[in-house]
Design a protein around this motif. Structure first.
Motif, PDB file in Angstrom:
ATOM      1  N   ILE A  19       0.845  -1.328   0.020  1.00 24.21           N
ATOM      2  CA  ILE A  19      -0.038  -0.195  -0.211  1.00 24.21           C
ATOM      3  C   ILE A  19       0.844   1.321  -0.068  1.00 24.21           C
ATOM      4  CG2 ILE A  19      -1.849   1.122   1.063  1.00 24.21           C
ATOM      5  CD1 ILE A  19      -2.447  -1.741   0.113  1.00 24.21           C
ATOM      6  N   ALA A  53      -1.630  -7.021  -1.350  1.00 32.75           N
ATOM      7  CA  ALA A  53      -2.858  -6.182  -2.245  1.00 32.75           C
ATOM      8  C   ALA A  53      -4.286  -6.674  -2.423  1.00 32.75           C
ATOM      9  CB  ALA A  53      -2.437  -5.196  -3.330  1.00 32.75           C
ATOM     10  N   TYR A  88      -7.304  -6.802   0.163  1.00 36.86           N
ATOM     11  CA  TYR A  88      -7.534  -5.918   0.948  1.00 36.86           C
ATOM     12  C   TYR A  88      -9.058  -5.649   0.696  1.00 36.86           C
ATOM     13  CZ  TYR A  88      -3.362  -4.153   2.732  1.00 36.86           C
ATOM     14  OH  TYR A  88      -2.070  -4.176   3.762  1.00 36.86           O
ATOM     15  N   LYS A 110      -9.694  -4.116   4.620  1.00 36.92           N
ATOM     16  CA  LYS A 110     -10.339  -2.776   4.249  1.00 36.92           C
ATOM     17  C   LYS A 110     -10.158  -1.575   5.140  1.00 36.92           C
ATOM     18  CE  LYS A 110     -13.664  -1.645   0.850  1.00 36.92           C
ATOM     19  NZ  LYS A 110     -14.976  -2.011   0.308  1.00 36.92           N
ATOM     20  N   LEU A 156      -7.025   0.999   4.695  1.00 41.50           N
ATOM     21  CA  LEU A 156      -7.049   1.805   3.590  1.00 41.50           C
ATOM     22  C   LEU A 156      -7.550   3.255   3.841  1.00 41.50           C
ATOM     23  CD1 LEU A 156      -8.100  -0.756   0.714  1.00 41.50           C
ATOM     24  CD2 LEU A 156      -5.756   0.115   1.544  1.00 41.50           C
ATOM     25  N   THR A 201      -6.127  -2.943  -5.035  1.00 45.30           N
ATOM     26  CA  THR A 201      -6.412  -3.586  -3.954  1.00 45.30           C
ATOM     27  C   THR A 201      -8.100  -4.010  -4.448  1.00 45.30           C
ATOM     28  OG1 THR A 201      -7.400  -1.386  -3.068  1.00 45.30           O
ATOM     29  CG2 THR A 201      -5.369  -2.214  -2.270  1.00 45.30           C
TER      30      THR A 201
END
Length: 934
Positions: free
Chosen positions: A449, A657, A660, A666, A669, A702
């Motif tokens: 990320i 990734a 995600y 999640k 993020l 993602t």
């Protein structure tokens, strides 16, 4: 005097002492002592731009006379435009300018321009006004009438110079013409009466000057142009690159130069009791009894409250204006500021003196003849508690913490009544770092990320003060531009693609003289693939980019030292934040390390505690010079420092990734999404495309495919481009929206009609059953060049989609036969046969060869896993898939293949993975279903 070559004239005048003169151009014959160049000896047929450059200088008593005779060939309309106006600049208080001839030589004829009545027009102008310089210079201009292409323009003039400030002494420092500048005839001479005490020197690389004594005159003549200077290697001190010159002086020694200038810096009666300046001194004395504090306050007052303005008028080249006048007018040049500071320090009980320095080539001073022209700057040297302090009134940002900093002037000449010799300026590592950088790299989102970066840089001394001055005058928009520019330099040390700025601020503290800039933004993940792991190299550290490589391979370079620059000190700290729920990160390299090399000490300290890494480095340099013989040893030390740079290795269990879109990951993020939103909102609407594309890349990577498409929609609405259409088309295909993908890929091809765009569209057309159009498109773009193999592989896929897989096998086999050394084609063959279940008889043999000769192991292992499925050997297929993922765990298609095999073998834990793929990557699931993975 011709505009194109005026620098020669100005160079001569600028290096000689001032004199009392007139404000009008005089006209008359050349001085009797001048050796006139016969007109017949001027080669008017040659196209050499400078056909004549004859510079003759004569020292006679206290006067220096300079005679210049020059002729230029106007061989083109451009040279006619450039040289059609003759200009001459001089200072009316420093010398008379007399024009002897202005002639046009044309086809054997001589046109006397002056005889025709033409005269120079005198203008007063200040060419250095923007640089805060007043010199009282006058400029005489004459538009030469009747010039034609092919003419030779000849102009001769002279100037007499006498400077009372030099107490009867004379100096000459003439730059010498050097190839590749060519000249028909050129020379520079200097002469003086026989028996007069004159020192002269020509160099560096000035050939063999001719020295004669005739008719009672001692003459030195240098024929020009000199041979082209030998190229100097990188990093040599300035004395090796200074231009050759002819020096002459009647100063016997540096001591005499010092004594001559001492009266100009007398401070007797400089601060009258009860005067405004006396009151300022009293204020400083009341603030502190400490002499260091007093010196810092006095220096700051001169720097901050007296603006710089060079006043070279009325003898001002060498004579400083009085301190009282400087304080009242609130401006002054280095001389005026230094005299003001000197008078204040003495009034505060601090021992000090003015010293002359050369700000550009201080290391060359010992090689020069003693004369004032060797210097271009003056500062103050103070003695406090047995320590020497070098104080520059024209600098900025001096505070108590930086008072001991040493300027990079190398040598100085103290100005004393009793005289003084040159003294070396000993370097000293600054007490305070000139720049301190604190960088926080937030990788808590995960190894795949983007990182959130906060970088805070604090500047002190001159850097801090200059930044403060900029901030004091900058508008809101200008500050934003400064932040963006600074962020770009920071982000470029982390990522080749730079980053996005989400926020920033700038501030200046006038009491400390420190400026601080903080920038926040987003860069690509700092973890890269390395030997099957995810690894972060701390590229932001100075040691990660350390080099010390100076070429001294040529025989003439063997003894040339390396200029290590001025004394300096820098500090940086990098903090890395890691995912809180992923233990197992390991610290490599040498987090604690210290080395002394090339005059610099590098000290590193680092520690990894839990999910937080902190590494600090300090680089403290004395500067100076390094003997060439020491270069190999110091280069090895620098390389070792670079090789010991710390790095982080992620655990193999680190989240990737493609995972995600699960609820547990999640949430990671959210901070990154927020930063992207801030960066996008910060940019003007018309410039938000980069931020939207960046966020689309995050979302696509993602597998928030809908979110990524939405961002591309907005980016395309702002600025349509082929890359955005192509990426959006790919995402739509991932979602199974093949027709929509084709529409985007068609737009990409229109905007960028390239073979890559054509292959992407053709592949998707074939997948959608539109094989005829796909094959036609590939035929159109196949130039049988470097991309031919790739085009053939796309065509074979199109054939397979159309039920002609056997034909595709033949084409791939033909490619292998054509390029037997291209091992990637073996993988292509294995992959093709396994997917489309054609040519299966020799499939495993080809796949095994591909693995044995693999240059990209994860890809070929993935291909053989598909072949294992096609052959019904699920155990072997699973082993290959897992082997591929050990090397490249982010290879998403292999993750799906492994989950499918595990499910087919009855492993219940694979069903959740398959459900996840069906949810977030329906296009991938549909495509592999066509390959038999249903």
């Amino acid at each position: 005097m011709v505009a194109r070559y005026a620098s020669f004239v100005i160079g001569l005048l600028a290096t000689t002492a001032p004199a009392f003169a007139g404000e009008t151009v005089l006209y008359g014959p050349a001085p009797k002592w001048v050796e006139n160049r016969d007109r017949a000896k001027i080669d008017t047929a040659s196209n050499t731009a400078i056909t004549l450059l004859d510079v003759q200088q004569r020292i006679e008593g206290e006067t220096l006379s300079i005679y210049v005779d020059q002729a230029f060939k106007l061989a083109s309309p451009e040279s006619l435009t450039q040289s059609g106006t003759s200009t001459a600049s001089w200072m009316p208080d420093k010398g008379d300018l007399t024009v002897h001839r202005v002639e046009i030589l044309r086809a054997g004829q001589v046109i006397d321009v002056l005889k025709g009545g033409a005269r120079y027009e005198v203008l007063r102008r200040e060419p250095g006004l923007e640089q805060r310089q007043l010199d009282g210079m006058l400029t005489a201009t004459l538009a030469i009438p009747g010039l034609q292409v092919g003419d030779v323009l000849r102009i001769a003039y002279s100037q007499s110079i006498r400077d009372k400030a030099l107490q009867g002494k004379v100096q000459v420092n003439s730059t010498l013409l050097t190839l590749p500048v060519e000249a028909g005839f050129a020379r520079t001479t200097v002469s003086w009466p026989k028996g007069m005490a004159v020192k002269w020197r020509a160099g560096p690389a000035a050939g063999s000057p001719r020295e004669t004594v005739e008719d009672g005159w001692h003459t030195v003549s240098v024929p020009l142009p000199l041979p082209k200077r030998e190229e100097m290697p990188q990093g040599v001190p300035s004395r090796f690159t200074r231009p050759p010159s002819l020096e002459a002086t009647t100063f016997a020694s540096w001591d005499e130069v010092s004594r001559v200038f001492a009266p100009l810096y007398s401070i007797k009666g400089a601060i009258a009791p009860g005067s405004p300046l006396a009151k300022e001194v009293a204020k400083i004395a009341d603030k502190s009894p400490d002499p260091l504090t007093r010196a810092a306050l006095a220096t700051r007052l001169v720097q901050d409250q007296v603006s710089y303005l060079m006043n070279g008028m009325s003898g001002g080249n060498y004579v400083p204006q009085a301190p009282a006048q400087t304080w009242v007018s609130r401006y002054g040049d280095c001389k005026a500021k230094s005299l003001l500071l000197l008078s204040m320090l003495e009034a505060l009980g601090i021992e000090a003196e003015v010293v002359a320095v050369n700000s550009r080539a201080g290391d060359a001073l010992p090689d020069l003849l003693p004369m004032p022209a060797a210097f271009d700057h003056v500062i103050v040297r103070a003695q406090i508690a047995g320590e020497t302090y070098w104080l520059d009134g024209t600098a900025t940002g001096t505070r108590l913490a930086t008072l001991a900093d040493v300027p990079p002037f190398r040598n100085a000449l103290p100005i004393r009544v009793d005289g003084a010799s040159l003294t070396a300026i000993a370097p000293r590592v600054p007490q305070l770092p000139m720049a301190t950088v604190k960088m926080v790299i937030d990788q808590r989102g995960g190894v795949d990320i983007p990182a959130l970066v906060t970088a805070t840089t604090t500047f002190s001394g001159v850097l801090g003060s200059n930044m403060g001055a900029v901030l004091g005058q900058a508008s809101v928009e200008q500050k934003k531009q400064l932040i963006d520019s600074f962020a770009g330099s920071v982000f470029n040390t982390l990522s080749k693609t730079g980053g996005l700025v989400s926020d920033g601020e700038m501030s200046f503290d006038p009491e400390t003289g420190m400026a601080t800039i903080t920038v926040k933004g987003i860069v690509s993940t700092r973890f890269g693939d390395r030997d099957g792991t995810k690894r972060m190299d701390l590229s932001a550290l100075a040691s990660a980019n350390e080099t010390f490589d100076f070429d001294r391979s040529r025989a003439t370079w063997k003894t040339l030292p390396v200029d290590l620059g001025p004394a300096r000190r820098m500090r940086e700290e990098v903090e890395v934040l890691l995912p809180v729920d992923e233990p197992g990160f390991k610290l490599g390299g040498k987090p604690d390390y210290e080395v002394f090399y090339a005059g610099k000490t590098a000290t590193r300290k680092g520690v990894l505690e839990g999910q937080r890494l902190i590494v600090s480095e300090e680089h403290a340099a004395l500067g100076g010079e390094l003997p060439s013989a020491d270069i190999p040893v110091e280069k090895a030390k620098a390389l070792r420092l670079k090789n010991t740079t710390p790095f982080l290795t992620a655990p193999v269990t680190a989240a990737r990734a493609w995972r995600y879109q699960s609820a547990a990951l999640k949430t990671r993020l959210a901070p990154v999404e927020a930063a992207y939103a801030q960066a996008i909102a910060r940019a003007p609407v018309a410039e938000r495309g980069a931020g939207l594309v960046g966020r689309a890349s995050l979302r696509g990577g993602t597998y928030d495919l809908e979110g990524a498409i939405a961002d591309y929609d907005k980016a395309i609405a702002i600025q349509p481009d082929a890359e955005s259409y192509s990426r959006r088309g790919y995402l739509k295909r991932q979602l199974g929206r093949v027709d929509a993908a084709i529409a985007d890929l068609r737009e990409a091809l229109k905007l960028s009609p390239s073979v890559d765009s054509a292959m992407a569209l053709a592949d998707t057309l074939g997948y959608a059953g539109q094989s005829e159009e796909a094959l036609k498109l590939l035929a159109e773009y196949d130039d049988m060049g470097d991309e031919h193999s790739a085009v053939v592989q796309v065509r074979t896929d199109v054939l397979a989609y159309a039920g002609k897989g056997d034909d595709g096998v033949k084409e791939i086999d033909a490619l292998i036969e054509e390029k037997p050394g291209d091992t990637s084609l073996l993988n292509a063959s294995c992959w093709y046969r396994a997917r489309f279940r054609v040519g299966v008889d020799g499939m495993m043999q080809i796949c095994n060869q591909a693995v044995e000769r693999a240059s990209n192991a994860p890809a070929v292992l993935d291909s053989r896993a598909m072949a294992g499925i096609a052959s019904g050997n699920l155990a072997a297929a699973l082993a290959d898939a897992e082997a591929a993922l050990k090397i490249a765990p982010g290879q998403v298609s292999t993750q799906y293949v492994r989950a499918w095999i595990a499910n087919a073998m009855g492993r219940s834990d694979a069903q959740s993975d398959l459900a996840y793929f069906r949810k977030v990557m329906p296009g991938l699931v549909q495509e592999y279903a066509r390959y038999g993975l249903k």
